[in-house]
Design a protein around this motif. Structure first.
Motif, PDB file in Angstrom:
ATOM      1  N   VAL A   1     -65.689 -30.929  54.336  1.00 37.89           N
ATOM      2  CA  VAL A   1     -64.371 -30.069  54.594  1.00 37.89           C
ATOM      3  C   VAL A   1     -64.403 -29.101  53.297  1.00 37.89           C
ATOM      4  O   VAL A   1     -64.061 -27.938  53.664  1.00 37.89           O
ATOM      5  CB  VAL A   1     -63.180 -31.048  54.449  1.00 37.89           C
ATOM      6  CG1 VAL A   1     -62.084 -30.188  53.977  1.00 37.89           C
ATOM      7  CG2 VAL A   1     -63.031 -31.921  55.530  1.00 37.89           C
TER       8      VAL A   1
ATOM      9  N   GLY B   1     -55.968 -28.384  55.370  1.00 37.09           N
ATOM     10  CA  GLY B   1     -56.015 -27.697  56.768  1.00 37.09           C
ATOM     11  C   GLY B   1     -55.746 -26.461  56.525  1.00 37.09           C
ATOM     12  O   GLY B   1     -55.579 -25.821  57.633  1.00 37.09           O
ATOM     13  N   GLU B   2     -56.119 -25.603  55.275  1.00 32.74           N
ATOM     14  CA  GLU B   2     -55.845 -24.152  55.411  1.00 32.74           C
ATOM     15  C   GLU B   2     -57.526 -23.763  54.915  1.00 32.74           C
ATOM     16  O   GLU B   2     -58.152 -24.059  54.175  1.00 32.74           O
ATOM     17  CB  GLU B   2     -54.912 -23.868  54.007  1.00 32.74           C
ATOM     18  CG  GLU B   2     -53.504 -23.929  54.402  1.00 32.74           C
ATOM     19  CD  GLU B   2     -52.805 -23.735  53.224  1.00 32.74           C
ATOM     20  OE1 GLU B   2     -53.134 -23.099  52.494  1.00 32.74           O
ATOM     21  OE2 GLU B   2     -51.511 -24.045  53.513  1.00 32.74           O
ATOM     22  N   LYS B   3     -57.637 -22.602  55.608  1.00 34.28           N
ATOM     23  CA  LYS B   3     -58.819 -21.968  55.294  1.00 34.28           C
ATOM     24  C   LYS B   3     -58.907 -20.998  54.105  1.00 34.28           C
ATOM     25  O   LYS B   3     -57.950 -20.165  54.163  1.00 34.28           O
ATOM     26  CB  LYS B   3     -59.550 -21.217  56.595  1.00 34.28           C
ATOM     27  CG  LYS B   3     -59.950 -22.133  57.775  1.00 34.28           C
ATOM     28  CD  LYS B   3     -60.690 -21.425  58.763  1.00 34.28           C
ATOM     29  CE  LYS B   3     -60.931 -22.305  59.898  1.00 34.28           C
ATOM     30  NZ  LYS B   3     -61.588 -21.476  60.995  1.00 34.28           N
TER      31      LYS B   3
ATOM     32  N   ASN C   1     -61.189 -26.631  62.255  1.00 33.55           N
ATOM     33  CA  ASN C   1     -60.227 -27.502  62.025  1.00 33.55           C
ATOM     34  C   ASN C   1     -59.770 -28.589  62.780  1.00 33.55           C
ATOM     35  O   ASN C   1     -58.439 -29.013  62.872  1.00 33.55           O
ATOM     36  CB  ASN C   1     -58.977 -26.376  61.516  1.00 33.55           C
ATOM     37  CG  ASN C   1     -58.006 -26.933  60.373  1.00 33.55           C
ATOM     38  OD1 ASN C   1     -58.447 -27.630  59.657  1.00 33.55           O
ATOM     39  ND2 ASN C   1     -56.678 -26.245  60.504  1.00 33.55           N
TER      40      ASN C   1
ATOM     41  N   ILE D   1     -62.161 -25.461  53.567  1.00 32.26           N
ATOM     42  CA  ILE D   1     -60.779 -25.969  54.146  1.00 32.26           C
ATOM     43  C   ILE D   1     -60.027 -26.876  53.191  1.00 32.26           C
ATOM     44  O   ILE D   1     -61.036 -28.067  52.777  1.00 32.26           O
ATOM     45  CB  ILE D   1     -61.007 -26.484  55.578  1.00 32.26           C
ATOM     46  CG1 ILE D   1     -61.523 -25.377  56.555  1.00 32.26           C
ATOM     47  CG2 ILE D   1     -59.642 -26.946  55.837  1.00 32.26           C
ATOM     48  CD1 ILE D   1     -61.946 -26.052  57.959  1.00 32.26           C
TER      49      ILE D   1
END
Length: 526
Positions: free
Chosen positions: A273, A281-283, A246, A278
């Motif tokens: 990305v 910003g979140e997996k 990240n 992702i």
């Protein structure tokens, strides 16, 4: 009045004429400025293109230095083992174990390398590999017994396992799509360079006393790993690994250095990305990597079969036996003098290195699959001819000439396709989240097969003769042609993320297959 009117009209025309000229001058000035801006922009793009290519080239070279260690070990051990056997009085079985154990142990490094590179990064995994190898090489150099020599060999094997697994993954992840095949073949180039240096070292130091010469040969192998320390100050971390952590802005910074224009940078970053799972910003939640590898989806299963299969075929066709035991092969053909045996191996090393350079030039121009066809078919013919030559011609000038020609031909065809393309494919085909550990799995298959071949060659040759052993290798090589035809897709010109989609859409794969005729076209072209 009329005259005045006429004069007024003429003055008006004159003013209009002058105004028009001024207007044209302004337009010319604007066009000239635009032209200068375009020329300046074009010059800037050319300068950026040159600097980018130099930077990526330097990264690929430094990342491949660990592979020199593997190549050097393979090359140097083929000659050093002759003097180790004489100095330490080891048996034939101990000789096989000493030669083959490095490949078996290196699978531990390859297995651990995938997880390690996901945790500490690709760059520092390469550094760790160099340190472990240096310790192992130092122990081997100072060894006073077979047992101590084996301890050093085990450590060197672990270091090589880490290095061999991570170099192609790192290079594939930093390379622009258009040059990826060429750059990802660098590790194989450096393996071949290492083999050649090992052969030259054997020949150069063979004149020293038996107690000293093999130690010097092994000690020289420490030198390439010293340069890796300097490389750490130059090469960046993989942008794809940074995205997985990240650290997207750092990844963008690296991509700006390794890609030629900003638009391509943003496109690549978006693909990475998305592939990393992702978003904002979140997996996304994913299954554990090893659980996913052990219970793969249909597309991942196809990737694993292709990646693992091509790695195994690279070794069961006997290339490491050809390189490790080339002195024994030439001795069986009729060369008795040790110095001449080592000189013949230098010819093999030169051939192997020269043809890998040809592959580097062609892999992004004609594609992976045509090179694999030429390679596997050529190897099959050379291995079969070598087996017949050793079985029928026996010892003599003709037998020696045929053995040298077939061995050099085999390593040449191997270097043109199967050698570099195997590692290129393995580093390209797996999804980002699985790439390091799936590539490690492929490297494990490669090292296990290499170890099995190296540790059984002498025993097998005693049982079914050297000629019979190479006939067996030729059968495996023939099978590899069918494997390439059926299970290997063409990946030339596709981004890593597009290749992932290629395996998901198997119908597109079938529709885009390169036919065997492309290989014939390549032969005519060459």
């Amino acid at each position: 009045m009329g005259l005045v009117g006429v004069q007024g009209d003429r003055n008006g025309e004159m003013a209009l004429s002058l105004g028009s000229k001024n207007k044209y001058k302004r337009m010319d000035s604007e066009l000239s400025d635009d032209f200068e801006d375009d020329a300046s922009h074009h010059h800037h793009q050319l300068e950026r293109k040159k600097s980018t290519r130099k930077y990526v080239l330097a990264c690929a070279i430094f990342a491949s230095l660990n592979n020199v260690l593997l190549g050097y070990d393979v090359g140097v051990m083929s000659g050093a083992i002759i003097f180790i056997q004489e100095d330490l009085k080891i048996t034939e079985v101990q000789e096989e174990v000493l030669v083959g154990i490095l490949s078996i142990i290196s699978l531990l490094g390859s297995l651990a390398g995938g997880r390690t590179s996901d945790v500490i990064g690709r760059k520092w995994t390469m550094a760790f590999a160099a340190i472990v190898f240096q310790i192992g090489a130092a122990i081997m150099t100072l060894a006073s017994s077979f047992e101590v020599l084996m301890i050093g060999r085990v450590l060197a094997g672990v270091g090589i396992g880490f290095g061999v697994m991570i170099a192609p993954v790192y290079i594939a992840e930093i390379s622009p799509t258009v040059d990826r095949g060429c750059l990802t073949s660098f590790p194989e180039i450096f393996i071949n360079l290492g083999i050649l240096l090992g052969y030259v070292s054997n020949y150069a130091f063979s004149g020293l006393s038996v107690h000293i010469n093999w130690r010097v040969m092994l000690a020289v192998g420490i030198l390439p790993s010293v340069f890796i320390g300097f490389a750490l100050f130059i090469i960046p971390e993989s942008p794809r690994w940074l995205v997985m952590q990240n650290r997207v802005e750092e990844a963008r910074s690296v991509l700006l250095k390794t890609n030629e224009n900003d638009k391509e940078v943003e496109e690549r970053l978006s693909e990475i990305v998305a592939a990393a799972g992702i978003s904002n910003g979140e997996k996304n939640e994913e299954k554990a990597v090893w659980r996913e590898l052990l219970s793969p989806s249909p597309s991942l299963r196809r990737m694993l079969i292709t990646g693992f299969g091509i790695q195994c075929f690279q070794q069961i066709t006997g290339i490491d036996a050809t390189v490790y035991y080339s002195p024994e092969i030439f001795h069986d053909a009729g060369i008795v003098n040790k110095s001449k045996l080592l000189a013949a191996t230098v010819a093999v090393g030169v051939t192997k290195t020269a043809f890998i350079l040809i592959a580097t030039f062609l892999v992004d121009r004609v594609g992976r699959k045509p090179l694999l066809y030429v390679s596997t078919i050529g190897m099959t013919v050379c291995l079969f001819t070598l087996s017949i030559s050793l079985a029928i011609l026996g010892k003599g000038q003709l037998g020696i000439a045929m053995a040298l020609l077939c061995v050099c031909g085999n390593v040449a065809f191997f270097s043109v396709g199967m050698g570099p393309v195997c590692w290129i494919l393995t580093s390209e085909i797996f999804p980002l989240r699985l790439r390091a550990q799936a590539s490690a799995l492929g490297a494990v298959g490669n090292r296990v097969c290499s170890g099995f071949v190296a540790m059984s060659f002498l025993s097998l040759a005693r049982t079914i003769t050297v000629g019979g052993t190479f006939f067996l290798f030729s059968l495996f090589s023939a099978l590899s042609v069918a494997f390439v035809y059926k299970l290997v897709p063409e990946t030339k010109g596709k981004s890593l993320e597009q290749i992932e989609l290629l395996f998901q859409n198997h119908n597109e794969w079938d529709g885009s297959e390169m036919e065997l005729g492309d290989a014939q076209h390549l032969v005519h072209k060459a």
